[in-house]
Scaffold this active site. Structure first.
Site, PDB file in Angstrom:
ATOM      1  CG  LEU A 175      15.546  10.781  14.185  1.00 13.30           C
ATOM      2  CD1 LEU A 175      15.304  11.801  14.579  1.00 13.30           C
ATOM      3  CD2 LEU A 175      15.099   9.383  15.269  1.00 13.30           C
ATOM      4  CB  SER A 206      12.511  -0.919   9.331  1.00 13.21           C
ATOM      5  OG  SER A 206      13.614  -0.761   9.782  1.00 13.21           O
ATOM      6  CG  HIS A 251      12.781   7.093  15.097  1.00 13.21           C
ATOM      7  ND1 HIS A 251      13.742   6.866  14.061  1.00 13.21           N
ATOM      8  CD2 HIS A 251      13.274   6.249  16.124  1.00 13.21           C
ATOM      9  CE1 HIS A 251      14.151   6.046  13.692  1.00 13.21           C
ATOM     10  NE2 HIS A 251      14.315   4.796  15.394  1.00 13.21           N
TER      11      HIS A 251
END
Ligand code: PAF
Length: 282
Positions: free
Chosen positions: A33, A186, A37
């Site tokens: 994460l 990412s 997120h």
């Protein structure tokens, strides 16, 4: 925060919430994460009584030779982070729970929505995504599900699937979260070498400059695309997979920049394939 590993336990737990007429917000993830997120989870926290997330590195959405085995994983850290943003239930099934022996059923959106952009470079990828997401939707049965707009095609494909299969779930696309220099967050950014990390900023810079061109009146998609290609080629490690200017809903290419426009790209920086996009109403 409860951590559950089986479908039966998740169903039991959420039955209680549903009986008490509580709303359920859901954030499916593959873990590792980051702030992107967490921003989805925070939004889900604001808008729902119960927040559920899943962490599952879904094998069916990885093609041959892709990074399934090396995909970054850190469950300890992930569960701590999820707890800090107020997640109530973390579902982390083993692969066998989602795809038991004898599994044969897949969900697939056909046509250009999955055939273009990432779908062209990663055949079968979206079939894996729609299959796992529909399974997770059937298990969690959320009122709302939250997805990052960085994966713009994934959002469009899931919205199409939800419409086509009559899932009674609101899909909430959420803004891209970026590093200070513009790089979209990412889990795969961890693969970048120090030099690659420096060069990767060319992606967002090109998109921001393309946006400025459009805001200054440029309407010709091919000119904007050519500008982005030239700009990205200036980075030594960059290898372009695609750069497309499309309608954000249908993902069909456009010639005149008009309406709900998505400029989407996928570029390899060294060995790391990164995607990014910008969406604008023109
Ligand atoms: O975006 C992702 O992380 C994955 O594609 C998803 C939606 C969790 C399905 O595995």
């Amino acid at each position: 925060m409860k951590i559950l590993h089986t479908i039966a336990d998740v169903r039991d737990e959420l039955k209680k919430a549903r009986t008490a007429h509580k709303t359920i917000g859901f954030v499916p993830t593959m873990g590792y994460l980051h702030q992107g997120h967490l921003s989805l989870m925070e939004r889900a926290r604001q808008e729902n009584d119960v927040v559920v997330i899943s962490i599952f590195v879904n094998p069916t959405q990885f093609g041959q030779g892709e990074d399934l085995d090396s995909y970054p994983r850190d469950f300890e850290r992930d569960s701590q982070l999820a707890e800090t943003v107020g997640v109530d239930l973390l579902f982390a099934p083993p692969a066998q729970e989602m795809y038991p022996e004898g599994y044969t059923t897949y969900v697939e959106a056909e046509g250009s929505i999955t055939g273009l952009l990432c779908g062209r470079s990663r055949p079968g990828h979206f079939k894996g995504v729609t299959t796992i997401v529909s399974k997770l939707f059937n298990i969690v049965m959320p009122d709302r599900a939250y997805f990052g707009q960085k994966d713009a095609q994934q959002v469009a494909v899931i919205q199409q699937m939800v419409r086509d299969l009559d899932f009674d779930i609101d899909i909430i696309p959420c803004p891209i979260i970026r590093e200070e220099d513009g790089l979209a967050l990412s889990s795969r950014n961890t693969y970048l070498t120090p030099q690659g990390r420096k060069e990767a900023v060319v992606l967002s810079q090109s998109l921001f400059r393309a946006k400025e061109m459009i805001e200054s009146g440029e309407e010709d998609a091919s000119k904007i695309r050519a500008f982005i290609i030239e700009n990205i080629r200036s980075a030594k490690e960059a290898d372009i997979d695609y750069i497309e200017i499309v309608n954000a809903r249908t993902l069909q290419k456009i010639e005149k920049v008009q309406g709900d426009v998505l400029i989407a790209l996928a570029v390899k920086i060294g060995k790391t394939r990164l995607i990014d996009n910008i969406r604008m109403e023109v």
